[in-house]
Design an enzyme around this catalytic site. Sequence first.
Site, PDB file in Angstrom:
ATOM      1  CG  ASP A  55      -1.903   1.106   1.282  1.00 41.19           C
ATOM      2  OD1 ASP A  55      -1.724   2.099   0.555  1.00 41.19           O
ATOM      3  OD2 ASP A  55      -2.882   0.998   2.045  1.00 41.19           O
ATOM      4  CB  SER A 142      -7.750  12.675 -13.139  1.00 44.96           C
ATOM      5  OG  SER A 142      -9.103  12.751 -13.539  1.00 44.96           O
ATOM      6  CE1 TYR A 155      -9.527   9.721  -8.677  1.00 43.27           C
ATOM      7  CE2 TYR A 155     -10.396  11.355 -10.199  1.00 43.27           C
ATOM      8  CZ  TYR A 155      -9.630  10.238  -9.965  1.00 43.27           C
ATOM      9  OH  TYR A 155      -8.949   9.634 -11.010  1.00 43.27           O
ATOM     10  CE  LYS A 159      -5.982  10.699  -9.640  1.00 46.98           C
ATOM     11  NZ  LYS A 159      -4.799   9.811  -9.768  1.00 46.98           N
ATOM     12  CB  ILE A 188      -9.626   5.836 -19.061  1.00 48.62           C
ATOM     13  CG1 ILE A 188      -8.850   7.123 -19.397  1.00 48.62           C
ATOM     14  CG2 ILE A 188      -8.892   4.605 -19.575  1.00 48.62           C
ATOM     15  CD1 ILE A 188      -8.638   7.378 -20.873  1.00 48.62           C
TER      16      ILE A 188
END
Length: 251
Positions: A55, A142, A155, A159, A188
């Site tokens: 991890d 992203s 998120y 990014k 994607i």
Amino acid sequence: MQTAIITGSASGIGNAAARLFLAKGWRVVGADRRERETIVQMKQQFANFIHVQADISDEDGRRHILKAAEAGKNVVKALVNAAGVAPKNRCDILEMTEESYDFVMNINTKGTFFLTQLVANHMIQNAGSADEANGAIVNISSLSAYTSSTSRGEYCISKAGVSMITKLFADRLAEFNITVNEIRPGIIATNMTKPVTNKYDAQIKSGLLPLARWGRPEDVAKAVYALTDGSFPYTTGQSIDVDGGFHIRRL
């Protein structure tokens, strides 16, 4: 045989990148939190693939990855930070929990930063002259680094952080001729986007993208490889959009 570390190698973009590097003759240390069927298949198919179950949000996990890469006195020439997670549940930013924020940030941003730091120091210690390429680092960011999605704010923030990580390390490592660049994938087809397939199908059909199709992990992997194989020796700190033209502002 050159060595690359590729995180998130069990699926999606990381898996596609690992397979491409292996096909090109690289020794690949692929890191992922779990040993999935795809990992078993790559072990059987490629003798030069080493899987590390780790991890990246954990310091011991990161050191375990580098130790596997250094085995046999190998020198890491490429790091691809492809590991990333989305929120377990999409949630309005007015209701986002600290638990969700920490989960996403610890892997996507903290893990990326400190693995890059660890591998960067390894590359510096093994660097030749400043006239030769001493390594390449590619971060998978992203379109969310600059596009608001209020149902997954953690998120987007993570990014955007990866974009700054790219610039910071590109600046710091330039004196050693180690390049650091970022790929910003668009829509994607991966496990991460599977839950919103219908949403993106409709948006693509309605003209969201100039190149009107889903992106494939292989589309991103090809761009990643080009940034590590010497094709762009004078490019660093750059963000490259692999997004079917999503970033183009159109009237």
